[in-house]
Design a protein around this motif. Structure first.
Motif, short mmCIF file in Angstrom:
data_model
loop_
_atom_site.label_atom_id
_atom_site.label_comp_id
_atom_site.label_asym_id
_atom_site.label_seq_id
_atom_site.Cartn_x
_atom_site.Cartn_y
_atom_site.Cartn_z
N GLY A 162 -46.67 -24.29 7.35
CA GLY A 162 -45.44 -24.76 7.97
C GLY A 162 -44.65 -25.68 7.06
O GLY A 162 -43.42 -25.62 7.01
N GLN A 163 -45.36 -26.55 6.32
CA GLN A 163 -44.70 -27.43 5.37
C GLN A 163 -44.03 -26.65 4.24
O GLN A 163 -42.93 -27.00 3.78
CB GLN A 163 -45.72 -28.41 4.79
N LEU A 164 -44.68 -25.60 3.79
CA LEU A 164 -44.13 -24.77 2.72
C LEU A 164 -42.86 -24.07 3.18
O LEU A 164 -41.84 -24.03 2.46
CB LEU A 164 -45.16 -23.73 2.28
N TYR A 165 -42.90 -23.49 4.37
CA TYR A 165 -41.70 -22.83 4.91
C TYR A 165 -40.56 -23.84 5.06
O TYR A 165 -39.41 -23.54 4.77
CB TYR A 165 -42.01 -22.20 6.26
N GLY A 205 -49.30 -25.21 18.16
CA GLY A 205 -49.24 -25.49 19.60
C GLY A 205 -48.08 -26.34 20.07
O GLY A 205 -47.91 -26.53 21.27
N SER A 206 -47.26 -26.87 19.15
CA SER A 206 -46.15 -27.72 19.58
C SER A 206 -45.17 -27.92 18.44
O SER A 206 -45.55 -27.99 17.29
CB SER A 206 -46.67 -29.09 20.04
N VAL A 207 -43.88 -28.02 18.80
CA VAL A 207 -42.87 -28.35 17.79
C VAL A 207 -42.64 -29.86 17.74
O VAL A 207 -41.79 -30.34 17.00
CB VAL A 207 -41.53 -27.63 18.07
N GLU A 208 -43.40 -30.61 18.55
CA GLU A 208 -43.22 -32.06 18.59
C GLU A 208 -43.98 -32.74 17.45
O GLU A 208 -45.02 -33.36 17.63
CB GLU A 208 -43.61 -32.61 19.96
N SER A 209 -43.43 -32.57 16.26
CA SER A 209 -43.93 -33.20 15.04
C SER A 209 -42.72 -33.42 14.14
O SER A 209 -41.65 -32.87 14.40
CB SER A 209 -44.94 -32.29 14.33
N GLU A 210 -42.89 -34.23 13.11
CA GLU A 210 -41.78 -34.43 12.19
C GLU A 210 -41.32 -33.11 11.60
O GLU A 210 -40.12 -32.83 11.50
CB GLU A 210 -42.18 -35.40 11.09
N ALA A 211 -42.29 -32.28 11.18
CA ALA A 211 -41.94 -30.99 10.59
C ALA A 211 -41.23 -30.11 11.60
O ALA A 211 -40.27 -29.41 11.27
CB ALA A 211 -43.19 -30.30 10.06
N GLY A 212 -41.68 -30.15 12.86
CA GLY A 212 -41.05 -29.34 13.89
C GLY A 212 -39.61 -29.75 14.14
O GLY A 212 -38.71 -28.90 14.26
N VAL A 213 -39.36 -31.05 14.20
CA VAL A 213 -37.99 -31.55 14.41
C VAL A 213 -37.11 -31.17 13.23
O VAL A 213 -35.97 -30.71 13.41
CB VAL A 213 -38.00 -33.08 14.60
N GLU A 214 -37.62 -31.34 12.01
CA GLU A 214 -36.81 -31.04 10.83
C GLU A 214 -36.54 -29.55 10.72
O GLU A 214 -35.45 -29.14 10.29
CB GLU A 214 -37.52 -31.57 9.58
N ALA A 215 -37.53 -28.72 11.11
CA ALA A 215 -37.32 -27.27 11.07
C ALA A 215 -36.24 -26.86 12.07
O ALA A 215 -35.36 -26.04 11.75
CB ALA A 215 -38.63 -26.55 11.37
N MET A 216 -36.28 -27.40 13.28
CA MET A 216 -35.26 -27.06 14.28
C MET A 216 -33.89 -27.57 13.87
O MET A 216 -32.87 -26.90 14.08
CB MET A 216 -35.66 -27.60 15.65
N THR A 217 -33.84 -28.77 13.29
CA THR A 217 -32.57 -29.32 12.82
C THR A 217 -31.99 -28.44 11.71
O THR A 217 -30.79 -28.15 11.70
CB THR A 217 -32.76 -30.75 12.30
N GLY A 218 -32.85 -28.02 10.78
CA GLY A 218 -32.40 -27.13 9.71
C GLY A 218 -31.95 -25.79 10.24
O GLY A 218 -30.95 -25.22 9.78
N LEU A 219 -32.68 -25.27 11.23
CA LEU A 219 -32.31 -23.99 11.83
C LEU A 219 -30.94 -24.09 12.50
O LEU A 219 -30.11 -23.18 12.38
CB LEU A 219 -33.38 -23.56 12.83
N ALA A 220 -30.70 -25.20 13.20
CA ALA A 220 -29.39 -25.40 13.84
C ALA A 220 -28.28 -25.43 12.78
O ALA A 220 -27.20 -24.87 12.99
CB ALA A 220 -29.40 -26.69 14.65
N TRP A 221 -28.55 -26.09 11.64
CA TRP A 221 -27.56 -26.11 10.56
C TRP A 221 -27.26 -24.70 10.07
O TRP A 221 -26.09 -24.33 9.88
CB TRP A 221 -28.07 -26.95 9.39
#
Length: 280
Positions: free
Chosen positions: A142-145, A177-193
């Motif tokens: 996940g970090q690599l992606y 199991g959850s997007v509630e992590s720093e990586a999850g938030v940053e991935a969703m923020t990047g996806l929104a961008w």
């Protein structure tokens, strides 16, 4: 045994953001390991990586880069290109190259790291990732992606950024199991961008409630030192003329500062002033 204990203590201090103290222990640990086991022993390389991570966190980016480059050379010499440790060394080098805005080279390193990671995936399925200790190998994927998404965003390639931000989000959601992590938030923020950049604004807007909710849950427990550290890195990057990466740090500091401290706290104001300076 003493060297290993010092390295473990150094890792604990790193997790507590006590980088100056951590680096001293890691230096002593590495010196002992090199003397007893040799410079290219796995534990000696691990300590070198620990020193480099501290240097990066302290904003000493040129020194960090040099040491991460040594880690890549050493892991390749020891393991070749079919080992998790080589992948992680390339990943760490990519991250420091991103900070100094050498995006094309950083992208090459990250792509190589991903390819190695995928090549060894079957053999590591369900096992501990040796380069990340107790971390799941899925966490590292996940970090690599996420890293690849950030680099494509920096290069203005929204199409590829979308693919990798989505993959990072999916790893957090489906495998961890959850997007509630720093990586999850940053991935969703990047996806929104990326969705916004590609003109699919409704899809981008649909992510906003989830991003806000997850960010609140993830960052509410962060302390004052965490936000200050983001601002400090923003200032270091600004002083080096790396304005794109500085903006990323000030933006994150502002978001976390508003959640943790509120609008009027000195750290939140500091991040806003950093952003304002960049816009002048």
């Amino acid at each position: 045994v003493v060297a290993d204990s010092l390295a473990v203590l150094g890792d604990i201090l790193f997790q507590r953001h006590q980088y100056s103290e951590s680096i001293e222990l890691q230096r002593v640990a590495r010196a002992v390991k090199v003397k007893i086991r040799g410079e290219n022993h796995p534990s000696s390389i691990l300590s070198l990586n620990g020193i480099a991570k501290c240097l990066k966190a302290l904003g000493r980016l040129d020194e960090a880069r040099s040491m991460f480059e040594q880690c890549v050379i050493s892991t390749r010499r020891l393991y070749g290109d079919r080992n998790f440790s080589t992948s992680v060394s390339l990943f760490e080098l990519s991250r420091v190259l991103q900070l100094v805005e050498e995006y094309d080279t950083a992208l090459t390193m990250a792509e190589q790291a991903l390819q190695i990671r995928l090549d060894v995936e079957k053999g590591l399925e369900g096992k501990v990732c040796p380069a990340y200790g107790s971390s799941s190998p899925h966490f590292y994927l996940g970090q690599l992606y996420l890293q690849l998404g950030e680099l494509y965003r920096a290069l203005g390639d929204a199409e590829h950024a979308k693919v990798y931000f989505a993959k990072s989000r999916n790893v957090s959601r489906d495998l961890l199991g959850s997007v509630e992590s720093e990586a999850g938030v940053e991935a969703m923020t990047g996806l929104a961008w990326a969705l916004e950049a590609l003109g699919t604004r409704d899809e981008a807007a649909a992510l906003s409630p989830s991003i806000k909710r997850c960010a609140q849950n993830v960052y509410v427990s962060k302390d004052e030192a965490f936000v200050k550290e983001l601002n400090d890195m923003g200032k270091i990057l600004r002083a080096r003329g790396k304005y794109s990466e500085a903006r990323n740090y000030f933006t994150k500091a502002r978001m976390v500062g508003r959640i943790v401290h509120g609008e009027q706290h000195v750290n939140t104001v500091d991040s806003l002033e950093g952003l304002a300076w960049l816009l002048e």
